[in-house]
Design an enzyme around this catalytic site. Structure first.
Site, PDB file in Angstrom:
ATOM      1  N   ASP A  63     -17.845 -28.715 -17.117  1.00 46.61           N
ATOM      2  CA  ASP A  63     -16.845 -29.559 -16.977  1.00 46.61           C
ATOM      3  C   ASP A  63     -16.815 -30.294 -15.573  1.00 46.61           C
ATOM      4  O   ASP A  63     -17.051 -29.473 -14.723  1.00 46.61           O
ATOM      5  CB  ASP A  63     -15.474 -28.631 -17.304  1.00 46.61           C
ATOM      6  CG  ASP A  63     -14.427 -29.494 -18.186  1.00 46.61           C
ATOM      7  OD1 ASP A  63     -13.992 -30.277 -17.792  1.00 46.61           O
ATOM      8  OD2 ASP A  63     -14.191 -28.823 -19.363  1.00 46.61           O
ATOM      9  N   ASP A  86     -13.402 -34.460 -17.170  1.00 50.21           N
ATOM     10  CA  ASP A  86     -12.040 -34.536 -17.465  1.00 50.21           C
ATOM     11  C   ASP A  86     -11.248 -35.922 -16.942  1.00 50.21           C
ATOM     12  O   ASP A  86     -11.459 -36.520 -15.962  1.00 50.21           O
ATOM     13  CB  ASP A  86     -11.586 -33.207 -16.416  1.00 50.21           C
ATOM     14  CG  ASP A  86     -10.103 -32.914 -16.832  1.00 50.21           C
ATOM     15  OD1 ASP A  86      -9.891 -32.349 -17.736  1.00 50.21           O
ATOM     16  OD2 ASP A  86      -9.267 -33.214 -15.718  1.00 50.21           O
ATOM     17  N   GLU A 110     -13.724 -37.697 -21.249  1.00 51.72           N
ATOM     18  CA  GLU A 110     -12.260 -37.314 -22.065  1.00 51.72           C
ATOM     19  C   GLU A 110     -11.552 -38.586 -21.983  1.00 51.72           C
ATOM     20  O   GLU A 110     -11.065 -38.956 -20.782  1.00 51.72           O
ATOM     21  CB  GLU A 110     -11.603 -36.200 -21.282  1.00 51.72           C
ATOM     22  CG  GLU A 110     -10.397 -35.721 -22.142  1.00 51.72           C
ATOM     23  CD  GLU A 110      -9.315 -35.098 -21.411  1.00 51.72           C
ATOM     24  OE1 GLU A 110      -8.451 -34.532 -22.116  1.00 51.72           O
ATOM     25  OE2 GLU A 110      -9.313 -35.021 -20.268  1.00 51.72           O
ATOM     26  N   HIS A 118      -9.148 -27.541 -26.224  1.00 55.18           N
ATOM     27  CA  HIS A 118      -8.193 -26.354 -25.619  1.00 55.18           C
ATOM     28  C   HIS A 118      -6.997 -27.182 -25.451  1.00 55.18           C
ATOM     29  O   HIS A 118      -6.223 -26.454 -25.031  1.00 55.18           O
ATOM     30  CB  HIS A 118      -8.948 -25.852 -24.412  1.00 55.18           C
ATOM     31  CG  HIS A 118      -9.042 -27.015 -23.468  1.00 55.18           C
ATOM     32  ND1 HIS A 118     -10.064 -28.065 -23.499  1.00 55.18           N
ATOM     33  CD2 HIS A 118      -8.644 -27.226 -22.458  1.00 55.18           C
ATOM     34  CE1 HIS A 118      -9.920 -28.903 -22.632  1.00 55.18           C
ATOM     35  NE2 HIS A 118      -9.033 -28.471 -22.007  1.00 55.18           N
ATOM     36  N   ASP A 119      -6.842 -28.341 -25.862  1.00 55.98           N
ATOM     37  CA  ASP A 119      -5.454 -29.058 -25.402  1.00 55.98           C
ATOM     38  C   ASP A 119      -4.711 -29.242 -26.851  1.00 55.98           C
ATOM     39  O   ASP A 119      -3.601 -30.178 -26.871  1.00 55.98           O
ATOM     40  CB  ASP A 119      -5.827 -30.332 -24.787  1.00 55.98           C
ATOM     41  CG  ASP A 119      -6.368 -30.115 -23.479  1.00 55.98           C
ATOM     42  OD1 ASP A 119      -5.972 -29.278 -22.803  1.00 55.98           O
ATOM     43  OD2 ASP A 119      -7.117 -31.071 -22.880  1.00 55.98           O
TER      44      ASP A 119
HETATM   45  C1  GLC Z   1      -7.632 -32.567 -19.307  1.00 58.26           C
HETATM   46  C2  GLC Z   1      -8.027 -31.131 -19.614  1.00 58.26           C
HETATM   47  C3  GLC Z   1      -6.677 -30.241 -19.547  1.00 58.26           C
HETATM   48  C4  GLC Z   1      -6.030 -30.217 -18.277  1.00 58.26           C
HETATM   49  C5  GLC Z   1      -5.781 -31.650 -17.699  1.00 58.26           C
HETATM   50  C6  GLC Z   1      -5.762 -31.745 -16.263  1.00 58.26           C
HETATM   51  O1  GLC Z   1      -6.766 -33.202 -20.285  1.00 58.26           O
HETATM   52  O2  GLC Z   1      -8.444 -31.191 -20.930  1.00 58.26           O
HETATM   53  O3  GLC Z   1      -6.868 -28.968 -20.135  1.00 58.26           O
HETATM   54  O4  GLC Z   1      -4.828 -29.711 -18.332  1.00 58.26           O
HETATM   55  O5  GLC Z   1      -7.217 -32.533 -18.176  1.00 58.26           O
HETATM   56  O6  GLC Z   1      -6.930 -31.232 -15.639  1.00 58.26           O
END
Ligand code: GLC
Length: 537
Positions: free
Chosen positions: A100, A202, A264, A325-326
């Site tokens: 990541d 991210d 993402e 994970h979100d």
């Molecule tokens: C992304 C991650 C998430 C995190 C956010 C801030 O969306 O997947 O888990 O809280 O970024 O870094």
């Protein structure tokens, strides 16, 4: 069409949330040596690449997405030697490792931010986004944080506000400053030189903000739940300038062999596809989250698959995701029985599938008692915590029926409670059950890997004459020339389908219950509740 596929096109990606996978030192938090102990499991799943959520030093205000040092390992997770050993072992087994990268923001404990906040004339001051207060002393504009409240926090010492769209301890880097991107590109080179196979980047679509810091307009379609979505994020998301940053990141990757970047990005298809780059010079894969975001009905899913296929520019490689994970787990969203159909879909669609740890055994969201709630958006917004909290999908991996599901030692306290169903839903139990979810997942991945039609062939929806069923054909044009027909019942009721243009009969290659076998007739074909079939034509 399937000639010369690269590993990230042909392969299956599997996401590991390091805190929750396997603890090796009984502190209740998963770690890198723990993941290394589980490489047999990963290899037996027939996946090709592991994506590791952040393992960097971090005060853990956002569980590692607040990075305090981009080129080191958090002692909670192990040492750099542990990382190197994991990478070497993974590679020895033919597994790729994607890490990541969190370039949009750092932790407030990162040395860069410590310098930046130390004084207004520090050379790193403008590496972050600082603004004077509004005339009334309040935040400089109306921008909001995903995790509740304004996106601005006032710094008493220097009298300015800094921007953070997540927790206050995640200040955002200023990519309009000429030195910031080069510093991040050096971070990428550090890990690429070590041999990592790529990055999951991210919130890549958030990396640029409006240069004029204009207020965001209200969102007329807001559902009234999360305050963040009460605004239309036209000045903090998806700015045209972000593409230039991504192209420069891609140039770094392209200097190495076969490395990749998956971004993402939560955007509608017409916007999402722009992240491939006009010359395919941006993300190899812009994450496609629409199976997570859409209603789970045959019609909706068919429509979103067809519209994605139609929107993709010629040569753009698709991808699909059921969970991360979100997001609440797929087995919780659609039910345990329907989760088999969902995995059959994921692993037979055209494009790279990404699985989230635990999906292979049908893990559901864990129950988090109030005193255990840790996820910042839930802690900050208790009134909607049950809707938005992300702890439930982050509970420990369920390995066996021993105390704490084999995730950590008996006397340890896992950082989140193990889900209640672990005595039945676990890897060891499912290993021994020939028709378990785990063995079903393996059968799917084995088939996908073996069949050119499934990992590289064309896609075409077919008409099942039943609105509760989604049916489609994957056809190989170059390898063994096989074709497969997938017929998926999206409901918990029996259904019947009539497929008239694909011949009369077909052979079942794999059924969701792993027991339905033999030859079927394509007219008046009965489907059991939550049944999916893969038929060879
Ligand atoms: C992304 C991650 C998430 C995190 C956010 C801030 O969306 O997947 O888990 O809280 O970024 O870094």
């Amino acid at each position: 069409m399937n000639q010369n596929l690269l590993w990230w096109q042909k392969g299956i990606i599997y996401q590991i949330y390091p805190r929750s996978y396997q603890d090796s030192n009984n502190d209740g938090i998963g770690d890198l040596p723990g993941i290394r102990q589980r490489l047999d499991h990963l290899q037996n799943l027939n996946i090709d690449a592991i994506w590791l959520s952040p393992m960097y030093p971090s005060p853990m205000h956002d569980f590692g997405y607040d990075v305090a040092d981009y080129i080191d390992i958090n002692p909670l997770f192990g040492t750099m030697a542990d990382f190197d050993a994991l990478l070497a072992d993974a590679h020895e087994r033919g597994l790729k490792l994607i890490i990541d990268l969190v370039p949009n923001h750092t932790s407030d404990e990162h040395a860069w931010f410590q310098e930046s906040r130390s004084s207004r004339d520090n050379p790193k001051r403008d590496w972050y986004i600082w603004r004077d207060p509004a005339p009334d002393g309040g935040p400089p504009n109306n921008w909001l944080s995903f995790f509740g409240g304004p996106a601005w926090t006032f710094d008493e010492a220097t009298g300015q506000y800094y921007l953070h769209q997540f927790v206050t301890q995640q200040p955002e880097l200023n990519y309009r400053h000429p030195d910031v991107l080069p510093a991040m590109l050096d971070v990428m080179r550090f890990w690429l030189d070590k041999g990592v196979d790529g990055f999951r980047v991210d919130v890549i679509w958030l990396m640029m903000k409006d240069a004029q810091f204009r207020n965001e307009p209200p969102n007329p379609n807001w559902d009234g739940v999360e305050p963040m979505f009460s605004l239309n994020h036209i000045y903090t998301q998806n700015l045209p300038e972000v593409h230039d940053l991504i192209r420069q990141m891609r140039t770094v990757l392209d200097a190495y062999d076969e490395r990749m970047m998956v971004g993402e990005i939560y955007l509608p298809y017409d916007q999402l596809i722009t992240y491939y780059g006009t010359n395919f010079d941006e993300c190899h894969l812009p994450f496609n989250f629409h199976l997570i975001l859409s209603q789970w009905t045959a019609q909706t899913v068919r429509q979103l698959v067809d519209s994605y296929e139609a929107a993709l520019p010629e040569g753009a490689w698709p991808n699909w995701v059921l969970g991360n994970h979100d997001q609440h787990r797929i087995a919780t969203r659609v039910g345990t029985d329907q989760a088999r159909v969902a995995n059959m879909l994921l692993l037979t669609l055209r494009g790279t599938p990404t699985s989230y740890y635990g999906e292979e055994i049908g893990m559901v969201d864990g129950h988090i008692p109030p005193e255990y709630v840790q996820d910042p958006p839930a802690v900050n917004q208790p009134e909607i915590a049950h809707l938005i909290g992300r702890d439930p999908e982050r509970t420990p991996m369920q390995w066996d029926d021993s105390v704490h599901a084999g995730f950590t030692g008996e006397t340890a306290v896992p950082w989140l409670p193990v889900a209640n169903n672990y005595t039945k839903v676990n890897v060891a139990a499912q290993n021994n059950d020939p028709t378990s979810m785990l063995n079903f997942y393996r059968a799917l991945t084995t088939l996908r890997q073996a069949e050119p039609a499934l990992h590289g062939g064309s896609y075409r929806a077919v008409e099942p004459n039943n609105e509760n069923v989604f049916a489609y054909v994957r056809k190989d044009g170059e390898g063994n020339g096989r074709s497969f027909l997938m017929i998926l019942n999206f409901t918990g009721e029996p259904q019947e389908v009539n497929i008239t243009d694909l011949g009369e009969q077909a052979i079942i290659t794999l059924a969701t219950d792993m027991q339905h076998k033999g030859t079927v007739t394509l007219s008046n074909l009965p489907l059991a509740p939550n049944e999916g079939l893969i038929l060879q034509l």
